[in-house]
Motif scaffolding. Structure first.
Motif, PDB file in Angstrom:
ATOM      1  N   ARG A   1      21.994   4.884  87.601  1.00 46.36           N
ATOM      2  CA  ARG A   1      22.105   6.343  87.365  1.00 46.36           C
ATOM      3  C   ARG A   1      21.400   6.732  86.109  1.00 46.36           C
ATOM      4  O   ARG A   1      21.835   6.518  85.115  1.00 46.36           O
ATOM      5  CB  ARG A   1      23.725   6.625  86.939  1.00 46.36           C
ATOM      6  CG  ARG A   1      24.703   6.302  88.023  1.00 46.36           C
ATOM      7  CD  ARG A   1      25.951   6.498  87.744  1.00 46.36           C
ATOM      8  NE  ARG A   1      26.555   5.775  86.592  1.00 46.36           N
ATOM      9  CZ  ARG A   1      27.089   6.188  85.529  1.00 46.36           C
ATOM     10  NH1 ARG A   1      27.371   7.709  85.522  1.00 46.36           N
ATOM     11  NH2 ARG A   1      27.514   5.482  84.633  1.00 46.36           N
ATOM     12  N   LEU A   2      19.791   6.787  86.331  1.00 46.81           N
ATOM     13  CA  LEU A   2      18.932   6.707  85.289  1.00 46.81           C
ATOM     14  C   LEU A   2      19.071   7.872  84.478  1.00 46.81           C
ATOM     15  O   LEU A   2      19.063   7.359  83.242  1.00 46.81           O
ATOM     16  CB  LEU A   2      17.554   6.785  85.919  1.00 46.81           C
ATOM     17  CG  LEU A   2      16.377   6.732  85.040  1.00 46.81           C
ATOM     18  CD1 LEU A   2      16.583   5.426  84.332  1.00 46.81           C
ATOM     19  CD2 LEU A   2      15.324   6.688  85.766  1.00 46.81           C
ATOM     20  N   ASP A   3      19.288   9.229  84.822  1.00 43.85           N
ATOM     21  CA  ASP A   3      19.361  10.102  83.972  1.00 43.85           C
ATOM     22  C   ASP A   3      20.619  10.073  83.075  1.00 43.85           C
ATOM     23  O   ASP A   3      20.514  10.513  81.802  1.00 43.85           O
ATOM     24  CB  ASP A   3      19.310  11.670  84.774  1.00 43.85           C
ATOM     25  CG  ASP A   3      18.061  11.814  85.326  1.00 43.85           C
ATOM     26  OD1 ASP A   3      16.935  11.488  84.644  1.00 43.85           O
ATOM     27  OD2 ASP A   3      17.835  12.251  86.483  1.00 43.85           O
ATOM     28  N   ASN A   4      21.796   9.840  83.579  1.00 46.55           N
ATOM     29  CA  ASN A   4      22.937   9.599  82.831  1.00 46.55           C
ATOM     30  C   ASN A   4      22.584   8.497  81.746  1.00 46.55           C
ATOM     31  O   ASN A   4      23.129   8.567  80.499  1.00 46.55           O
ATOM     32  CB  ASN A   4      23.986   8.940  83.833  1.00 46.55           C
ATOM     33  CG  ASN A   4      25.321   8.509  82.773  1.00 46.55           C
ATOM     34  OD1 ASN A   4      26.064   9.327  82.413  1.00 46.55           O
ATOM     35  ND2 ASN A   4      25.400   7.235  82.723  1.00 46.55           N
ATOM     36  N   ALA A   5      22.044   7.300  82.207  1.00 41.83           N
ATOM     37  CA  ALA A   5      21.604   6.157  81.207  1.00 41.83           C
ATOM     38  C   ALA A   5      20.649   6.813  80.036  1.00 41.83           C
ATOM     39  O   ALA A   5      21.024   6.411  78.765  1.00 41.83           O
ATOM     40  CB  ALA A   5      21.046   4.969  81.888  1.00 41.83           C
ATOM     41  N   LEU A   6      19.762   7.540  80.385  1.00 43.51           N
ATOM     42  CA  LEU A   6      18.770   8.119  79.325  1.00 43.51           C
ATOM     43  C   LEU A   6      19.677   9.002  78.330  1.00 43.51           C
ATOM     44  O   LEU A   6      19.407   8.892  77.156  1.00 43.51           O
ATOM     45  CB  LEU A   6      17.798   8.822  80.017  1.00 43.51           C
ATOM     46  CG  LEU A   6      16.796   8.171  80.949  1.00 43.51           C
ATOM     47  CD1 LEU A   6      15.826   8.871  81.449  1.00 43.51           C
ATOM     48  CD2 LEU A   6      16.324   6.831  80.475  1.00 43.51           C
ATOM     49  N   GLY A   7      20.623   9.722  78.905  1.00 46.97           N
ATOM     50  CA  GLY A   7      21.226  10.587  77.995  1.00 46.97           C
ATOM     51  C   GLY A   7      22.354   9.794  77.206  1.00 46.97           C
ATOM     52  O   GLY A   7      22.414  10.111  76.103  1.00 46.97           O
ATOM     53  N   ASN A   8      22.786   8.803  77.673  1.00 46.55           N
ATOM     54  CA  ASN A   8      23.687   7.867  77.045  1.00 46.55           C
ATOM     55  C   ASN A   8      23.247   7.198  75.867  1.00 46.55           C
ATOM     56  O   ASN A   8      23.698   7.036  74.819  1.00 46.55           O
ATOM     57  CB  ASN A   8      24.279   6.839  77.763  1.00 46.55           C
ATOM     58  CG  ASN A   8      25.370   5.999  77.530  1.00 46.55           C
ATOM     59  OD1 ASN A   8      25.266   4.760  77.887  1.00 46.55           O
ATOM     60  ND2 ASN A   8      26.245   6.243  76.820  1.00 46.55           N
ATOM     61  N   ILE A   9      21.857   6.639  76.099  1.00 49.41           N
ATOM     62  CA  ILE A   9      21.101   5.917  75.300  1.00 49.41           C
ATOM     63  C   ILE A   9      20.874   6.783  74.092  1.00 49.41           C
ATOM     64  O   ILE A   9      20.842   6.412  72.838  1.00 49.41           O
ATOM     65  CB  ILE A   9      19.834   5.359  75.846  1.00 49.41           C
ATOM     66  CG1 ILE A   9      20.423   4.041  76.811  1.00 49.41           C
ATOM     67  CG2 ILE A   9      18.827   4.807  74.768  1.00 49.41           C
ATOM     68  CD1 ILE A   9      19.201   3.567  77.760  1.00 49.41           C
ATOM     69  N   THR A  10      20.339   8.078  74.377  1.00 47.16           N
ATOM     70  CA  THR A  10      20.112   8.940  73.561  1.00 47.16           C
ATOM     71  C   THR A  10      21.162   9.401  72.681  1.00 47.16           C
ATOM     72  O   THR A  10      20.969   9.253  71.210  1.00 47.16           O
ATOM     73  CB  THR A  10      19.407  10.360  73.864  1.00 47.16           C
ATOM     74  OG1 THR A  10      18.007   9.953  74.780  1.00 47.16           O
ATOM     75  CG2 THR A  10      18.802  11.071  72.942  1.00 47.16           C
ATOM     76  N   ASP A  11      22.196   9.561  72.988  1.00 47.73           N
ATOM     77  CA  ASP A  11      23.430   9.753  72.490  1.00 47.73           C
ATOM     78  C   ASP A  11      23.766   8.969  71.540  1.00 47.73           C
ATOM     79  O   ASP A  11      24.223   8.857  70.318  1.00 47.73           O
ATOM     80  CB  ASP A  11      24.465  10.214  73.380  1.00 47.73           C
ATOM     81  CG  ASP A  11      25.819  10.426  72.715  1.00 47.73           C
ATOM     82  OD1 ASP A  11      25.753  11.142  71.514  1.00 47.73           O
ATOM     83  OD2 ASP A  11      26.901  10.156  73.167  1.00 47.73           O
ATOM     84  N   ALA A  12      23.437   7.479  71.787  1.00 46.21           N
ATOM     85  CA  ALA A  12      23.978   6.444  71.045  1.00 46.21           C
ATOM     86  C   ALA A  12      22.997   6.309  69.775  1.00 46.21           C
ATOM     87  O   ALA A  12      23.455   6.015  68.627  1.00 46.21           O
ATOM     88  CB  ALA A  12      23.970   5.208  71.853  1.00 46.21           C
ATOM     89  N   ALA A  13      21.619   6.465  70.201  1.00 44.92           N
ATOM     90  CA  ALA A  13      20.865   6.172  69.038  1.00 44.92           C
ATOM     91  C   ALA A  13      20.878   7.359  67.876  1.00 44.92           C
ATOM     92  O   ALA A  13      20.701   6.889  66.945  1.00 44.92           O
ATOM     93  CB  ALA A  13      19.286   6.286  69.808  1.00 44.92           C
ATOM     94  N   LEU A  14      21.102   8.447  68.406  1.00 43.56           N
ATOM     95  CA  LEU A  14      21.349   9.344  67.579  1.00 43.56           C
ATOM     96  C   LEU A  14      22.487   9.472  66.555  1.00 43.56           C
ATOM     97  O   LEU A  14      22.453   9.517  65.470  1.00 43.56           O
ATOM     98  CB  LEU A  14      21.618  10.901  68.320  1.00 43.56           C
ATOM     99  CG  LEU A  14      20.254  11.661  68.869  1.00 43.56           C
ATOM    100  CD1 LEU A  14      20.652  12.873  69.726  1.00 43.56           C
ATOM    101  CD2 LEU A  14      19.320  12.099  67.801  1.00 43.56           C
ATOM    102  N   THR A  15      23.766   9.046  67.073  1.00 49.54           N
ATOM    103  CA  THR A  15      24.817   8.730  66.271  1.00 49.54           C
ATOM    104  C   THR A  15      24.853   7.587  65.356  1.00 49.54           C
ATOM    105  O   THR A  15      25.000   7.640  64.338  1.00 49.54           O
ATOM    106  CB  THR A  15      26.233   8.849  67.481  1.00 49.54           C
ATOM    107  OG1 THR A  15      26.232   9.576  68.185  1.00 49.54           O
ATOM    108  CG2 THR A  15      27.234   8.375  66.512  1.00 49.54           C
ATOM    109  N   GLY A  16      24.177   6.546  66.216  1.00 55.33           N
ATOM    110  CA  GLY A  16      24.091   5.389  65.226  1.00 55.33           C
ATOM    111  C   GLY A  16      23.278   5.342  64.030  1.00 55.33           C
ATOM    112  O   GLY A  16      23.332   5.054  63.043  1.00 55.33           O
ATOM    113  N   ALA A  17      21.866   6.148  64.399  1.00 49.97           N
ATOM    114  CA  ALA A  17      21.008   6.551  63.330  1.00 49.97           C
ATOM    115  C   ALA A  17      21.515   7.233  62.208  1.00 49.97           C
ATOM    116  O   ALA A  17      21.534   7.395  60.993  1.00 49.97           O
ATOM    117  CB  ALA A  17      19.862   7.020  63.773  1.00 49.97           C
ATOM    118  N   GLU A  18      22.334   8.429  62.606  1.00 46.09           N
ATOM    119  CA  GLU A  18      23.214   9.355  61.664  1.00 46.09           C
ATOM    120  C   GLU A  18      24.068   8.645  60.607  1.00 46.09           C
ATOM    121  O   GLU A  18      24.171   9.018  59.697  1.00 46.09           O
ATOM    122  CB  GLU A  18      23.684  10.396  62.353  1.00 46.09           C
ATOM    123  CG  GLU A  18      24.334  11.488  61.633  1.00 46.09           C
ATOM    124  CD  GLU A  18      25.248  12.611  62.125  1.00 46.09           C
ATOM    125  OE1 GLU A  18      25.763  13.316  61.734  1.00 46.09           O
ATOM    126  OE2 GLU A  18      24.900  12.567  63.555  1.00 46.09           O
TER     127      GLU A  18
END
Length: 604
Positions: free
Chosen positions: A367-384
């Motif tokens: 579910r590639l588009d879901n994975a890309l959105g999930n990864i981006t969400d994780a990276a944004l939250t983690g970095a913040e």
């Protein structure tokens, strides 16, 4: 910028003047004031490479190699400054849901991770390590041995990756508790019903004796690793507080019972200087306990659907689905994003890791588009919130039907996003070319494109299911889909066209990578399974479809195809996975075979 660097550095400036000639001088210097793992690279008539530490030197050399490999007509003088967003960029592979990789499969994974600048690898283990004296549990699993782990640890160390032991120590103990000699350790020795679903014993009772038992297991596992870290799992302890620990949970609170046991399991290792990771799903429901988080432990926040996908799922959720979530202690509202999932930790200012997923399990083709959105969400939250660690997970729920090659695109984006998200957002549009150039070396540029195309099929369907694809759900449990889980005929027809096109294109793939033929064969088999899911849903046989009009002839055709798919699954599985677990994996799809057998005789 025409240079094809992966991952893209956070800063790259084209300079006046020529690029270096072949064999040009390289001046190397150490600068400890650079950010950890960082480097500075001036690529010109004289190449100057400045690094912060050993890791920075490794990544600078990796970038320099890519610059040198740029075609002569595209060579440019550039200045680069680079360092990672996350100090620990990890990948976790599930090896306990039937599929245990061969050494060749593990070697290829490590090579891909090294190219993507991961520096941390975990193999999620329930029963698939050959613990001495516990042969009853692992004898049919083709488990990894201590020798396997030492070989893999050496391989990882040579590539700048820390191999970290991972053993679930609380929940997900079904494989152990299925045996009479271990069942007494269960919170409930008998199956328990959750919202109409009967579950076998899966949670250890949080007793002192069980904590000592776990310590003994870890004493056998941990010495095979260089790492001073350890992941003890402890997620989804569904039965906790319903059996052995009921009285104490009623008196002291479920959260206290949970955290006390986690502390007992962690203490022998934190006292030796280890950092101990554990999944935060239970802890996150008990904000009152944040102040007493055991020293030396790290909660890891996991979430596997993108904000966009899960919003649609929640909006369409039925009363039955809501009851199922609540019975398992899950509030769907907490699943909307990493920020909501980690809210209790954020409010308490508790450091945490983020763990998105590849979105490949329960899907066949991802579910590639879901994975890309999930990864981006994780990276944004983690970095913040200053997270040290990013751990991309690839699970194997319900038989691990997706081969590892289906995870390569999310792995590449996860590595780039955890290195520098802002520099690599555009990578989502170029994953096909990157796969063909960097991983498969496919001169026909077919395999990477096929993986991206099929990876987007599930997300393009007009029906959504949580943490899964309707195509997989239809095959796994054809009688459990609700009407809103079933895609429309037009949506299924579009999915079939995409899958057909990709399968036909694979015949022209010409990957130069040694494992290229294996990747082609595994991808083709994944597509065949996904097409079977599409055709099963289109047949009208599946309950939940608007028109349940399937015929016995259609059922017989699908049954014949299913048996052919199973035969081919046995062959392709062994290309990169060990034989243990194969029969168990295939048995998980027996419900659809029984369904089709019945439909073959009952319908006219």
């Amino acid at each position: 910028m025409s240079l094809k660097l992966y991952p893209m550095p956070r800063r790259i400036d084209v300079q006046d003047g020529p690029a270096p000639r072949p064999q040009a001088e390289v001046v190397v210097a150490h600068d400890p004031d650079l950010p950890p793992q960082g480097y500075r690279l001036d690529y010109g008539p004289t190449t100057r490479l400045t690094y912060a530490d050993e890791a920075g030197l490794r990544y600078a050399q990796q970038t320099l190699d890519q610059l040198r490999g740029t075609p002569m007509t595209e060579q440019q003088a550039v200045h680069i400054e680079d360092w990672p967003d996350f100090a620990r960029r990890g990948f976790m592979l599930d090896i306990s849901r039937d599929r245990v990789p061969t050494r060749a499969g593990l070697r290829r994974l490590v090579e891909v991770l090294a190219q993507a600048r991961y520096n941390h690898l975990e193999l999620y283990t329930e029963h698939s390590f050959a613990y001495p004296g516990h042969e009853e549990v692992w004898q049919d699993a083709s488990p990894l041995t201590g020798e396997d782990l030492r070989w893999l640890d050496d391989l990882c160390a040579a590539r700048g990756i820390e191999l970290v032991p991972n053993q679930n120590t609380f929940g997900h103990w079904e494989r152990w508790l299925a045996h009479d000699s271990y069942r007494f350790r269960a919170e409930n020795p008998e199956p328990q019903e959750f919202a109409g679903t009967l579950r076998p014993p899966s949670t250890l009772a949080p007793t002192e004796e069980n904590a000592r038992f776990i310590t003994g297991l870890l004493e056998d596992l941990v010495p095979h690793f260089r790492s001073d870290r350890l992941n003890i799992g402890a997620d989804e302890t569904w039965e906790l507080g319903t059996g052995e620990s009921r009285a104490r949970a009623e008196q002291e609170g479920l959260g206290t019972v949970f955290l006390d046991y986690v502390e007992r399991v962690a203490r022998p290792w934190t006292s030796r200087g280890h950092r101990v990771e554990f999944w935060s799903d239970i802890l996150g429901s008990h904000p009152e306990l944040m102040a007493r988080l055991p020293e030396g432990t790290v909660p890891v926040v996991w979430l596997y659907d993108s904000p966009e996908h899960i919003a649609t799922v929640i909006d369409r959720m039925s009363e039955k689905e809501l009851a199922f979530s609540q019975a398992h202690g899950v509030d769907p509202e907490e699943l909307r994003s990493f920020a909501t999932r980690a809210q209790a930790l954020i409010d308490a200012d508790v450091p945490f890791w983020v763990a998105p997923g590849t979105g490949t399990w329960l899907s066949f083709v991802g579910r590639l588009d879901n994975a890309l959105g999930n990864i981006t969400d994780a990276a944004l939250t983690g970095a913040e919130h200053g997270s040290e660690g990013f751990l991309l997970t690839s699970w194997g729920d319900c038989g691990h039907y997706d081969p590892l090659v289906i995870s390569y695109a999310p792995i590449l984006f996860g590595g780039a996003a955890s290195w520098s998200l802002e520099s690599n957002r555009e990578l989502t549009h170029h994953l096909d070319g990157l796969l063909d150039r960097l991983i498969f070396m496919d001169e026909a540029c077919v395999l990477g494109s096929a993986l991206v195309q099929i990876g987007r099929v599930a997300d393009a369907l007009d029906a959504k299911t949580a943490n899964s694809s309707p195509l997989f759900r239809a095959v796994q449990q054809p009688g459990t889909l609700e009407p809103h889980h079933v895609p429309s005929e037009d949506s299924l027809e579009a999915a079939r066209r995409t899958l057909d096109t990709a399968l036909e294109a694979l015949q022209d793939a010409r990957p130069a990578a040694p494992e290229g033929p294996v990747a082609v064969a595994e991808t083709a088999q994944a597509i065949r399974w996904a097409r079977f899911g599409v055709d099963l849903l289109r047949s009208g046989l599946v309950p939940g479809a608007e028109q349940n009009h399937g015929s016995s002839r259609a059922a017989r055709r699908l049954l014949s195809r299913f048996d052919q798919l199973v035969a081919e699954q046995r062959r392709t599985w062994l290309l990169s996975s060990r034989p243990g677990g194969l029969d168990t994996s295939i048995d998980r799809f027996q419900p659809v075979r029984r369904f089709l057998v019945a439909a073959s005789s009952e319908r006219s």
